[in-house]
Design a protein around this motif. Structure first.
Motif, PDB file in Angstrom:
ATOM      1  N   GLU A 120      35.625  44.097  55.420  1.00  0.00           N
ATOM      2  CA  GLU A 120      36.494  44.569  54.326  1.00  0.00           C
ATOM      3  C   GLU A 120      37.602  43.430  53.959  1.00  0.00           C
ATOM      4  N   LYS A 123      36.291  41.083  51.482  1.00  0.00           N
ATOM      5  CA  LYS A 123      36.070  41.710  50.081  1.00  0.00           C
ATOM      6  C   LYS A 123      37.672  41.455  49.416  1.00  0.00           C
ATOM      7  N   ILE A 124      38.534  41.708  50.270  1.00  0.00           N
ATOM      8  CA  ILE A 124      40.116  41.694  49.808  1.00  0.00           C
ATOM      9  C   ILE A 124      40.103  40.008  49.371  1.00  0.00           C
ATOM     10  N   GLU A 125      39.625  39.120  50.148  1.00  0.00           N
ATOM     11  CA  GLU A 125      39.896  37.958  49.694  1.00  0.00           C
ATOM     12  C   GLU A 125      38.980  37.425  48.369  1.00  0.00           C
ATOM     13  N   GLU A 126      37.943  38.242  48.190  1.00  0.00           N
ATOM     14  CA  GLU A 126      37.315  37.665  47.097  1.00  0.00           C
ATOM     15  C   GLU A 126      38.104  38.355  46.020  1.00  0.00           C
ATOM     16  N   ARG A 127      38.590  39.365  46.100  1.00  0.00           N
ATOM     17  CA  ARG A 127      39.190  40.076  45.024  1.00  0.00           C
ATOM     18  C   ARG A 127      40.732  39.563  44.527  1.00  0.00           C
ATOM     19  N   VAL A 128      41.328  39.125  45.517  1.00  0.00           N
ATOM     20  CA  VAL A 128      42.531  38.403  45.271  1.00  0.00           C
ATOM     21  C   VAL A 128      42.121  36.722  44.800  1.00  0.00           C
ATOM     22  N   ARG A 130      39.673  36.104  42.785  1.00  0.00           N
ATOM     23  CA  ARG A 130      39.737  36.383  41.355  1.00  0.00           C
ATOM     24  C   ARG A 130      40.868  36.539  40.617  1.00  0.00           C
ATOM     25  N   GLU A 131      41.710  37.599  41.169  1.00  0.00           N
ATOM     26  CA  GLU A 131      42.982  38.073  40.517  1.00  0.00           C
ATOM     27  C   GLU A 131      43.932  36.963  40.345  1.00  0.00           C
ATOM     28  N   TYR A 132      44.080  36.066  41.291  1.00  0.00           N
ATOM     29  CA  TYR A 132      45.330  35.030  41.427  1.00  0.00           C
ATOM     30  C   TYR A 132      44.499  33.640  41.522  1.00  0.00           C
TER      31      TYR A 132
ATOM     32  N   SER B 118      47.385  45.713  48.899  1.00  0.00           N
ATOM     33  CA  SER B 118      46.248  46.177  49.259  1.00  0.00           C
ATOM     34  C   SER B 118      46.193  47.630  49.942  1.00  0.00           C
ATOM     35  N   GLU B 120      43.542  48.419  50.740  1.00  0.00           N
ATOM     36  CA  GLU B 120      42.347  48.408  51.687  1.00  0.00           C
ATOM     37  C   GLU B 120      42.749  48.261  53.205  1.00  0.00           C
TER      38      GLU B 120
END
Lengths: 169, 169
Positions: A120, A123-128, A130-132, B118, B120
């Motif tokens: 997980e 996934k968080i890493e990928e999300r942030v 992208r977002e940041y 997060s 998550e």
DNA sequence: GTCCATGCAAACCTTTTGCACTATA
DNA sequence: TATAGTGCAAAAGGTTTGCATGGAC
């Protein structure tokens, strides 16, 4: 050079460190090999004092400065990871396990550390990322709390905050 | 007592700290209120030196020992959180924002810190709590890397590890 | 033989503590 | 007025550094 502690066959790991030193054009010394051997011989998170003590128990006396300097090289080589669990000093853990990337569970009562895998977090890493528009290189997830034995032994989480905590004002 | 820095109306927050002190039977002193005001007046993660400097800029001269002691109280009250981003000293951040629980993105080039939420992580907490019979009290997720401005400015992630890194042996 | 590492002690840096004095309640 | 806080300087504790000596290559 004598084996300090051989719970596992540390020789291949120590050799890997030797390869790193050679690549960097640095001498392979007895002290460096001995410190590496101690770190590779356990899956625990060792403090500098514990490393020194283990060496001494094996009849080796290596100065603290050399231990610090060697740990710096081990961390640079990426064979070892440095941790700070808020105890006031650092701990070191080799990364040559079948589970090189993992997170930590830390018991605030007994200081015990457990490891767990978490896809997980990636996934968080990928999300942030992208977002940041941030390029992550590494992360650290630590969950602090009470382990089961401590809780069974009656350990409690001390609450000293405001009697009526506010989340937002 | 004079306002040191009033980007925001910090009075209600400082009053909250006063309430905590009263509950604990501790005196409310000018120094404590001033330190609290500085911490509550910004959303940045302040170091002790920065707090001292801000106070001095406001014409207040408070001993470092008092700042450390007051920060200890602020952390105990749960109004402030202590962070260690691996710089060799601690940073402090108040928790009276609309987003009291959040994780951190830290740029290893410029030292900048961004915050993100997060949900998550809470799920991960629940999962490991179940799997490891661990009772979590708090967690810390920090993602280190390069922020966009630094990357655009040409910053690179230095790679000093073994030329052919091994994940498992 | 050159370069670098080692070991010791001193230095360093952040944080904590002891103590005489002062402020809070 | 009793109790606790403040400020200064010293201490503490982990980590780093300077330097003379010794070891690796």
């Amino acid at each position: 050079m004598r084996a300090v502690r051989t719970q596992q066959n540390t020789a291949p790991f120590v050799r890997l460190f030797g390869r790193y030193l050679r690549e960097q054009g640095l001498p392979i010394t007895q002290q460096r090999e001995l410190v590496a051997e101690v770190v590779f011989s356990t899956d625990r998170h060792l403090s500098v004092d514990e490393i020194e003590e283990t060496l001494r128990a094996g009849g080796e006396r290596i100065g603290k400065a050399t231990i610090y300097r060697t740990l710096d090289l081990l961390v640079r080589s990426q064979l070892v990871e440095e941790h700070d669990f808020g105890e006031g000093f650092k701990r070191y853990e080799h990364r040559l396990s079948p589970q090189p990337v993992h997170e930590h569970l830390i018991c605030t009562e007994c200081g015990g550390v457990w490891e767990f895998r978490s896809t997980e977090v990636e996934k968080i890493e990928e999300r942030v990322a992208r977002e940041y528009a941030f390029r992550p290189t590494r992360h650290k997830l630590e969950i602090y709390g009470l382990c089961e034995p401590c809780r069974e032994a009656g350990a409690e989480i001390p609450y000293e905050g405001l009697t009526c905590p506010i989340e937002t004002v």
